[in-house]
Structure formats: C-alpha cells, structure tokens
Scaffold this motif. Structure first.
Motif, PDB file in Angstrom:
ATOM      1  N   GLY A 295      31.313  46.913  45.723  1.00 46.68           N
ATOM      2  CA  GLY A 295      32.037  46.131  44.737  1.00 46.68           C
ATOM      3  C   GLY A 295      32.545  46.912  43.544  1.00 46.68           C
ATOM      4  O   GLY A 295      32.971  46.306  42.553  1.00 46.68           O
ATOM      5  N   VAL A 296      32.493  48.244  43.601  1.00 44.89           N
ATOM      6  CA  VAL A 296      32.984  49.052  42.484  1.00 44.89           C
ATOM      7  C   VAL A 296      34.473  48.765  42.281  1.00 44.89           C
ATOM      8  O   VAL A 296      35.254  48.794  43.235  1.00 44.89           O
ATOM      9  N   PRO A 297      34.891  48.457  41.053  1.00 44.85           N
ATOM     10  CA  PRO A 297      36.300  48.132  40.812  1.00 44.85           C
ATOM     11  C   PRO A 297      37.233  49.245  41.268  1.00 44.85           C
ATOM     12  O   PRO A 297      36.881  50.426  41.233  1.00 44.85           O
ATOM     13  N   SER A 298      38.410  48.846  41.682  1.00 46.84           N
ATOM     14  CA  SER A 298      39.395  49.794  42.201  1.00 46.84           C
ATOM     15  C   SER A 298      40.015  50.586  41.050  1.00 46.84           C
ATOM     16  O   SER A 298      40.730  50.019  40.217  1.00 46.84           O
ATOM     17  N   VAL A 299      39.714  51.882  41.008  1.00 47.75           N
ATOM     18  CA  VAL A 299      40.274  52.781  40.006  1.00 47.75           C
ATOM     19  C   VAL A 299      40.731  54.054  40.722  1.00 47.75           C
ATOM     20  O   VAL A 299      39.916  54.691  41.395  1.00 47.75           O
ATOM     21  N   PRO A 300      41.995  54.431  40.619  1.00 46.12           N
ATOM     22  CA  PRO A 300      42.446  55.647  41.291  1.00 46.12           C
ATOM     23  C   PRO A 300      41.763  56.886  40.709  1.00 46.12           C
ATOM     24  O   PRO A 300      41.649  57.043  39.491  1.00 46.12           O
TER      25      PRO A 300
END
Length: 374
Positions: A295-300
């Motif tokens: 569930g780690v937020p999507s961050v490039p």
C-alpha cells in the motif's frame, strides 16, 4: 413544500459529503521553520539521542567544511574541524557521511580533483569536545585504477568502518570495507569468497550503509547475469558481527527492476528504494526475513533520485520524498499510509532525521527545515 424539502435534503447531503471528503484528506504540514545556517549550506544530518549534528559546506569557496551541534533547545555549538596542512583536498571537502555513537565521530569527506576530476576522499575522526581531525591517507588507500566509490561511514560497538566498492577480485566491483589501523591508516579488507564478492554470474552493487547493533548493513542491488538475461534486484548485505559472517538477502517482490537506496535500523531495518520506477519500502527483521510493505503510495523514483533514510517513529514508518520539487511526508505501516504535503520546504530532499521531541528535520534543496510531527 415537497420540492423545497427535496432541495434541502440534496444540499445537506452534498455538504455532508464534502465535509467527509475534507475530514478524510490528510491535512498538509504547514508549520515549518527554516534554520538559518547562512552563508553555508547543509549537506548531512546525524542524530544521536537529543543531539543533532549538521554538516555544512561553503559552495564555490575553498573553506574548511563545518560541523554544527544542536541540542534540544536549539542551541548551536560549532565542532572544531582540523584538516592536515599537507592535505589540500581536506580544505575543499564536502561531507558525504558522518557517523556518531554518542562518543566518537567518524566522517567521510570528498572533493573533486586531479586530471579526471575524480573524488579525492578524506577521513576524519574525533569527538564533539576535541573536534574532528583529518587522518591523512596515501593516494592508494582510496584511489588508483581499480578504485570504486565510497558512500558511508559507520560506527559499531566494535569500532568504525568506511563502506564503498572496489575493483572486483574476479570481475566488476566488489563491496568494500575499510578498517582503521593503530597508526591512523585505513586498510581495505579482503572480500574474497564472501557475499561481498562479485562473480561472473552475479554482480554486487551496494550504495548505502548503516548498522544494526554490532552488524554492518549494506543496501543496493545485485545484477544476475545469464545467457540473454540480465536481472537487477534490490538486495541487502549484512554481517553477523562487524566485518565477519557476511550474508546476502534478496528483497522480495523485486518486479522487473529494483534497487534499495537507503536504510534505517533499530531492532529491525526499514529499507527504501524503488521497484519498476516507483517508491518501495521493505522491512528486514533480525532473523534475516524480509517483506515488502504493501500500500505504499505511488511516488516516482528514478535511478539518480536520492531518498533520505526512512524514519522509525514507534510502530510507524516516516518517509520523506520530493516529487516535482514538492516535498511530501509519507507516514504509515504495512497496508496503511497517509501522504501530507509539506508547505514550506522545496527542492530535492537529501537527508532527514526525527528527534526524540518529535521534531522532523530535513534538508530540502540548499536549506534546513524542521516541523513537529503529531
């Protein structure tokens, strides 16, 4: 009347929905204070108990690097930095890593120089009371045709170590550990037939180091080479005690391409990096069992992006990131995360620490900031 009642109910429902959306959305972190370190720039943060050490540089000037100590009240005390007069690169050094165990300091500095502008490394030891003193090394300690890179200084109960890479015994680069001698000289240790050695079918590639008790922990990636196949996987190298008993742990769910960038260890280790170009966070327990947090937020996150080490806050993980120069603070645990915008700091985030009073310090761009986490 019925029409008016229906309109009223619709308006009330809309307002309730908007109110719920607002309540569910994490509030931005907007109470930031910028710490004035001018005319210098912050480059490293090191914390031990309630003491914060800030490594500083003077861009474009051949000025001895600075080191400042801050206590819990914010009082600033300079720590003396003493380069050797016969070591020209010490006067231009930029702090790459500073380790502090509450008693002893070990610092790694670097400055570009020579015909090829390679990094010329300097090593410094001391205490906050006596200051940092450079230990001059000969050129071949960190340089030469087979030189690799250095990235971390660490201290364990058994002593200090410098961590990096060096030309491989067989091929590629090996992971490398330098240990000090009584005369102040630092010596490369032999990685032959250990997990630190590259082979024709597997290349090791650490890029950051820390400690877990008396163990040294390296994080990075391994590259597996097979006919018509190349696979890069996030990996950890950990010793059982200081520079003994090295093992390699491949981090789970590596996707098509992954890398471990930084780590923080207390009872367990939390490791940050990327999988397929997106932020990934793993947890490694003392037994060597690893899992990828969900569930780690999507961050490039790209190959050249720098991630500050993750922060352990009780049972939560705090990861500071920058996306399009906008700073965000991710907080959570496996499967449950929140993202808060940081209103104030801007630019690439290169380091971050959390103090016992819950003040979060970070370096964003060329500035030092802090806020208090609830």
């Amino acid at each position: 009347m019925r029409r008016l009642a229906a309109v009223a109910i619709l308006v009330l429902a809309t307002l309730t929905a908007c109110s719920d959306d607002t309540a569910d959305k994490p509030q931005p972190l907007d109470d930031w204070t910028q710490v004035d370190v001018s005319p210098a720039e912050p480059v490293t943060l090191t914390a031990h108990d309630s003491q914060l050490l800030v490594g500083l540089r003077h861009r474009g000037a051949k000025v001895v690097p600075e080191l400042m100590s801050y206590d819990s009240t914010g009082k600033r005390t300079p720590i003396t930095v003493k380069p050797n007069p016969a070591s020209p690169y010490a006067f231009e050094a930029i702090w790459y890593s500073i380790a502090y165990d509450g008693q002893q300091l070990l610092a790694l500095g670097g400055a570009s120089g020579g015909a090829h502008s390679n990094t010329r490394w300097t090593v410094w030891t001391g205490t906050p009371q006596t200051g940092l003193v450079e230990q001059p090394q000969n050129f071949w300690t960190f340089g030469g045709q087979t030189a690799g890179d250095l990235f971390s200084a660490v201290r364990t109960p058994s002593g200090g170590a410098l961590l990096g890479t060096w030309g491989g015994v067989q091929t590629g680069n090996d992971a490398m550990v330098w240990l000090p001698q009584r005369d102040g000289k630092w010596v490369r240790q032999d990685p032959t037939k250990t997990a630190l050695q590259s082979t024709p079918s597997l290349l090791v590639g650490p890029g950051f180091g820390t400690t877990l008790g008396d163990s040294i922990v390296l994080v990075g990636s391994q590259v597996r080479l097979a006919p018509n196949t190349v696979a890069q996987e996030a990996a950890v190298w950990r010793s059982t005690k200081f520079n003994q008993g090295w093992t390699r742990i491949v981090l789970p769910d590596p996707g098509s391409r992954s890398q471990a960038n930084t780590a923080t260890c207390a009872k367990d280790c939390v490791i940050s990096g990327y999988v397929d170009g997106q932020l990934a966070i793993w947890q490694l327990d003392a037994s060597g069992t690893a899992k990828r947090l969900q569930g780690v937020p999507s961050v490039p996150v790209g190959d050249k992006d720098k991630l500050p080490p993750p922060i352990l806050d009780g049972g939560k993980v705090v990861q500071v990131v920058a996306q399009d120069n906008k700073v965000k603070v991710l907080t959570g645990r496996d499967g449950q995360w929140t993202v808060q915008d940081a209103l104030g700091p801007e630019g690439k985030v290169t380091d971050a620490v959390l103090m016992p009073d819950h003040k979060l310090y970070l370096i964003a761009g060329t500035s030092l900031w802090y806020t208090t986490l609830s």
